[in-house]
Design a protein around this motif. Structure first.
Motif, PDB file in Angstrom:
ATOM      1  N   HIS A 120      24.340  20.769  11.024  1.00  0.00           N
ATOM      2  CA  HIS A 120      22.970  19.695  10.789  1.00  0.00           C
ATOM      3  C   HIS A 120      21.960  19.321  11.946  1.00  0.00           C
ATOM      4  CE1 HIS A 120      21.364  16.151   7.937  1.00  0.00           C
ATOM      5  NE2 HIS A 120      21.227  15.826   8.847  1.00  0.00           N
ATOM      6  N   GLU A 156      18.131  17.199  11.540  1.00  0.00           N
ATOM      7  CA  GLU A 156      17.829  16.046  11.066  1.00  0.00           C
ATOM      8  C   GLU A 156      16.643  16.449  10.588  1.00  0.00           C
ATOM      9  OE1 GLU A 156      17.541  12.529   8.960  1.00  0.00           O
ATOM     10  OE2 GLU A 156      19.329  13.266   8.785  1.00  0.00           O
ATOM     11  N   ARG A 157      15.023  16.668  11.207  1.00  0.00           N
ATOM     12  CA  ARG A 157      13.795  16.780  11.962  1.00  0.00           C
ATOM     13  C   ARG A 157      13.717  17.895  11.963  1.00  0.00           C
ATOM     14  NH1 ARG A 157      15.282  11.140  13.717  1.00  0.00           N
ATOM     15  NH2 ARG A 157      14.484  10.103  12.468  1.00  0.00           N
ATOM     16  N   PRO A 171      15.603  17.111   5.938  1.00  0.00           N
ATOM     17  CA  PRO A 171      16.482  17.781   7.302  1.00  0.00           C
ATOM     18  C   PRO A 171      17.474  19.342   6.550  1.00  0.00           C
ATOM     19  CG  PRO A 171      16.545  15.548   6.402  1.00  0.00           C
ATOM     20  CD  PRO A 171      15.989  15.642   5.866  1.00  0.00           C
ATOM     21  N   ARG A 219      20.419  22.358   6.151  1.00  0.00           N
ATOM     22  CA  ARG A 219      21.511  22.703   7.059  1.00  0.00           C
ATOM     23  C   ARG A 219      22.308  23.986   7.034  1.00  0.00           C
ATOM     24  NH1 ARG A 219      24.688  18.128   3.999  1.00  0.00           N
ATOM     25  NH2 ARG A 219      24.408  16.110   4.588  1.00  0.00           N
ATOM     26  N   THR A 246      28.375  18.529  10.890  1.00  0.00           N
ATOM     27  CA  THR A 246      28.787  17.821   9.631  1.00  0.00           C
ATOM     28  C   THR A 246      30.242  17.221   9.601  1.00  0.00           C
ATOM     29  OG1 THR A 246      29.169  20.046   8.025  1.00  0.00           O
ATOM     30  CG2 THR A 246      26.648  18.643   8.293  1.00  0.00           C
TER      31      THR A 246
END
Length: 374
Positions: free
Chosen positions: A241, A243-244, A292, A294, A312
């Motif tokens: 993951h 996020e930014r 975000p 994945r 995750t």
């Protein structure tokens, strides 16, 4: 629930190699993890599956290796056909697809081997690809795949009648394939209910793939149950993951996971919907990186990536909890599937120690914690 680890992490393509890897890795990992018995989700390349199905002596050698190492088999991974550790795998992992008779032949061989290896009273599962890669798929291919899976259902019923062994096929949705996510698999199986034996055919819930799709785990599992379909197998896995992804530090960190062997599909959870690309280099070049990401990279369950990246495992926990709510889990196979040890950033690791640590994590976090009363 029955815990195992998937042996597609090991590159052996013949019987001698598989036995060596059981002796060198699976048995020692069982001891290091403190387990009396360890389940292994065997990956058997197609030529080896054919040999084991045809040669009782060869099957006996494999059974003896399992027994001396304290291992048992309840599930097989029949997604990769062979050469899963080639220098470059990428799209080859989806070949042959379910339109090719070789896929049916391989899966029938795998089912016959599994029937011979199952512990008394245990049911078996075999995970497989979600029909094939999406590019070039058409109605004619869909009909051919349906015919093949109908024929497989007949073979599994015959094995059940001959041996008393129940073996179910678990269709594993994967990003970029014909059946990209759980909703796709459910819709496809339900629409072909008149041709397919859903007592012997269900879903493989790979929780890395589930996370990459940004699906809600509880809703996805509820959709499977509402359609009258079962979760046959859970592949316990975690995605990467980001996020930014637009931040410079995050970009540098995720670039380290771009490698040449496997396909690493990426999804960006934009406000207008999920944006999809087929590999990490493409994501780094083309995605807006405004929301975000994945990444389809199976990261070890017990090793949280260094910030600003994360994994995750929350999706994995939620998915298993949801399965427990909708169906009995006494025959559910939870197979830890981290096949990426050889391509992790940072170089080689001690595989026995890594597998054992991951199994200890899974035992504590997925089995013992899930079984505690609320």
């Amino acid at each position: 629930m029955h815990l195992s680890y998937c042996t597609n992490v090991h590159p052996a393509e013949d019987l001698d190699g598989v036995i060596r890897q059981l002796d060198a890795y699976a048995g020692p990992a069982r001891v290091a993890a403190g387990l009396d018995v360890l389940g292994v989700g065997l990956w058997l390349p197609a030529p080896l599956a054919a040999r084991l199905a045809a040669e009782p002596d060869a099957l006996g050698r494999l059974r003896a290796a399992l027994e001396r190492n304290g291992l048992e088999v309840r599930t097989l991974n029949a997604f990769p056909h062979e050469a899963f550790h080639a220098e470059v795998v990428k799209l080859d992992v989806y070949r042959p697809d379910w339109t090719d008779p070789a896929r049916l032949e391989f899966t029938v061989d795998a089912a016959r081997v599994l029937a011979a290896l199952l512990p008394p009273g245990a049911e078996g599962s075999i995970s497989t690809l979600p029909l094939g890669w999406r590019v070039g798929w058409d109605d004619a291919k869909d009909r051919a795949a349906t015919d093949a899976l109908a024929a497989l259902g007949a073979e599994l019923r015959a094995i059940r009648a001959e041996t008393g062994r129940v073996i179910r096929l678990a269709v594993e949705p994967e990003p970029g394939c014909v059946l990209d996510d759980v909703d796709d698999v459910v819709a496809w199986l339900a629409s072909h209910r008149d041709r397919l034996d859903l007592d012997h055919l269900g879903v493989c819930l790979d929780t890395c793939h589930l996370a990459v799709s940004f699906a809600d785990p509880a809703a996805a599992v509820a959709g499977i149950a509402d359609a009258g379909i079962r979760v046959v197998k859970v592949q316990a896995s975690a995605a990467l993951h980001v996020e930014r992804p637009g931040d410079a530090d995050a970009r540098r960190a995720v670039e380290a996971y771009a490698e040449d062997r496997y396909l690493h599909q990426v999804r960006e959870h934009a406000s207008a919907g999920v944006i999809r690309v087929d590999d990490l280099p493409e994501a780094l070049d083309d995605l807006p990186a405004a929301a975000p990401w994945r990444v389809h990279f199976h990261v070890p369950l017990h090793l949280e990536p260094e910030a600003p990246l994360s994994s995750t495992t929350d999706v994995l926990r939620a998915a298993l909890a949801a399965v427990r709510e909708v169906q009995p889990v006494d025959q559910l196979h939870v197979d830890v599937e981290t096949y990426t040890w050889s391509v992790l950033p940072g170089g080689p690791v001690d595989l026995v120690d890594g597998i054992a640590a991951e199994l200890r994590w899974a035992q504590a976090e997925l089995l013992e914690r899930q079984e505690q009363p609320a």
